[in-house]
Write an enzyme that holds these catalytic residues in place. Structure first.
Site, PDB file in Angstrom:
ATOM      1  N   LYS A 156      -3.743   3.334  -2.854  1.00 19.49           N
ATOM      2  CA  LYS A 156      -4.389   4.499  -3.433  1.00 19.49           C
ATOM      3  C   LYS A 156      -3.535   5.703  -3.089  1.00 19.49           C
ATOM      4  O   LYS A 156      -3.275   5.963  -1.916  1.00 19.49           O
ATOM      5  CB  LYS A 156      -5.784   4.674  -2.836  1.00 19.49           C
ATOM      6  CG  LYS A 156      -6.705   3.556  -3.250  1.00 19.49           C
ATOM      7  CD  LYS A 156      -7.901   3.420  -2.345  1.00 19.49           C
ATOM      8  CE  LYS A 156      -8.617   2.116  -2.609  1.00 19.49           C
ATOM      9  NZ  LYS A 156      -7.842   0.913  -2.222  1.00 19.49           N
ATOM     10  N   MET A 193      -7.241   9.563   9.261  1.00 17.06           N
ATOM     11  CA  MET A 193      -7.811  10.142   8.037  1.00 17.06           C
ATOM     12  C   MET A 193      -8.619  11.406   8.340  1.00 17.06           C
ATOM     13  O   MET A 193      -9.661  11.652   7.733  1.00 17.06           O
ATOM     14  CB  MET A 193      -8.692   9.105   7.316  1.00 17.06           C
ATOM     15  CG  MET A 193      -7.879   7.947   6.780  1.00 17.06           C
ATOM     16  SD  MET A 193      -8.866   6.605   6.100  1.00 17.06           S
ATOM     17  CE  MET A 193      -9.118   5.585   7.533  1.00 17.06           C
ATOM     18  N   ASP A 251       0.820  -1.217   0.000  1.00 13.17           N
ATOM     19  CA  ASP A 251       0.000   0.000   0.000  1.00 13.17           C
ATOM     20  C   ASP A 251       0.852   1.265   0.000  1.00 13.17           C
ATOM     21  O   ASP A 251       2.054   1.222   0.277  1.00 13.17           O
ATOM     22  CB  ASP A 251      -0.852   0.029   1.278  1.00 13.17           C
ATOM     23  CG  ASP A 251      -2.095  -0.828   1.142  1.00 13.17           C
ATOM     24  OD1 ASP A 251      -2.385  -1.265   0.021  1.00 13.17           O
ATOM     25  OD2 ASP A 251      -2.757  -1.035   2.165  1.00 13.17           O
TER      26      ASP A 251
END
Ligand code: SAH
Length: 282
Positions: free
Chosen positions: A83, A195, A61
């Site tokens: 991502k 996040m 990742d």
């Protein structure tokens, strides 16, 4: 299966021919869901390092640090499947399919994730998909950002007399910011928000609306446990401005609670770039 996956297949097949798989190509492979911790390669577990060194294929990742990527054996196929703004990414379903196909082909796969695979890391989804169709899965926990970043910032999450509880929160869940703000705004606890960088104004608004004093100490830790770590300390009130002013990059962790006041004294990794001490003692 899309073009990207086919490209990945060709690449891994070519590389597999050069490497020595630990299982014969005819037998079913296995997937290890491995936590790489927050960045510092020395925070890898001994087991995580062994799986990295022995796997036939590594799927990693965006949160896996450069320092850890440098430990990937040269002959092992390693593919970025995360991502990030600068890279193409594949969807979760395409990734699940890739894991299933490669395991069926006999690859032993190290699925390497930032932090801990089961803490806001979608490790559960991948493990469920694999087990449902009979692929062997092993989970290797890692040091999650909440633990690693605060240790390196000198913030003891449950310091006696300051916090009796610590809550890990995502600001990016399926339910958005639909959280029990009333409970989160209570005193004597530490909030760690994953996040949360782009949601700071909402976090401030909800917590203060539900009763948290706006001068509650708060910290932003970016690139925790890496040489470029930055720690900024302010209050619930100043969080959004501090992030803007210092242009803090992703990944950044948000920590809210009285324990943050210990950082100036315990900041052993020397990452404190701003501390609004006058506000904290007000
Ligand atoms: N599974 C991971 C979390 C993935 S969610 C873990 O256990 O740590 C991604 C969020 O984690 C980022 O947006 C950021 O809030 C936090 N994060 C992960 N690594 C970080 C790091 N090195 N420094 C600061 N925040 C980090």
């Amino acid at each position: 299966m899309g073009n990207k996956i086919i490209a990945l297949n060709n690449e891994t097949r070519a590389l597999k021919q050069q490497s020595t798989p630990s299982k014969s190509a005819s037998s079913q492979g296995k997937v290890w869901l491995v936590g790489s911790g927050p960045g510092d390669a020395e925070l890898l577990t001994v087991k995580a390092l062994r799986i990295i060194q022995q796997a036939d294929l590594i799927l990693y990742d965006a949160l896996v640090s450069d320092e850890i990527r440098a430990l990937f054996p040269e002959q092992t196929a390693a593919l970025f499947v995360g991502k990030s703004k600068n890279h193409h990414s594949i969807s979760q379903s395409a990734l699940n399919e890739l894991l299933v196909t490669k395991a069926a082909e006999g690859f032993n796969i190290c699925r390497l994730k930032g932090g801990d695979p089961f803490i806001f890391g979608r490790g559960g989804e991948e493990a469920l998909t694999l087990r449902k169709i009979g692929v062997d899965v092993e989970i290797v926990p890692g040091i999650t950002a909440a633990s690693g970043c605060t240790s390196y910032a000198g913030i003891p999450l449950t310091h006696r007399g300051m916090a009796q509880a610590c809550t890990f929160i995502t600001a990016h869940g399926e339910t958005g910011l639909n959280l029990d703000w009333h409970a989160l705004a209570r005193p004597a606890q530490t909030l760690v928000i994953y996040m949360g960088l782009s949601k700071l104004p909402d976090i401030r608004r909800e917590l203060s609306y539900h009763g948290m004093p706006t001068n509650t100490p708060a910290a932003l830790i970016s690139n925790g446990c890496r040489p470029e770590q930055q720690t900024v300390i302010g209050t619930l009130e100043t969080l959004p401005e501090l992030a803007k002013q210092h242009q803090l990059p992703s990944p950044t962790l948000v920590v809210i609670g009285e324990v943050v006041t210990l950082a100036p004294a315990l900041n052993w990794f020397n990452t404190l770039i701003e501390s609004e001490q006058h506000e904290l003692s007000a």
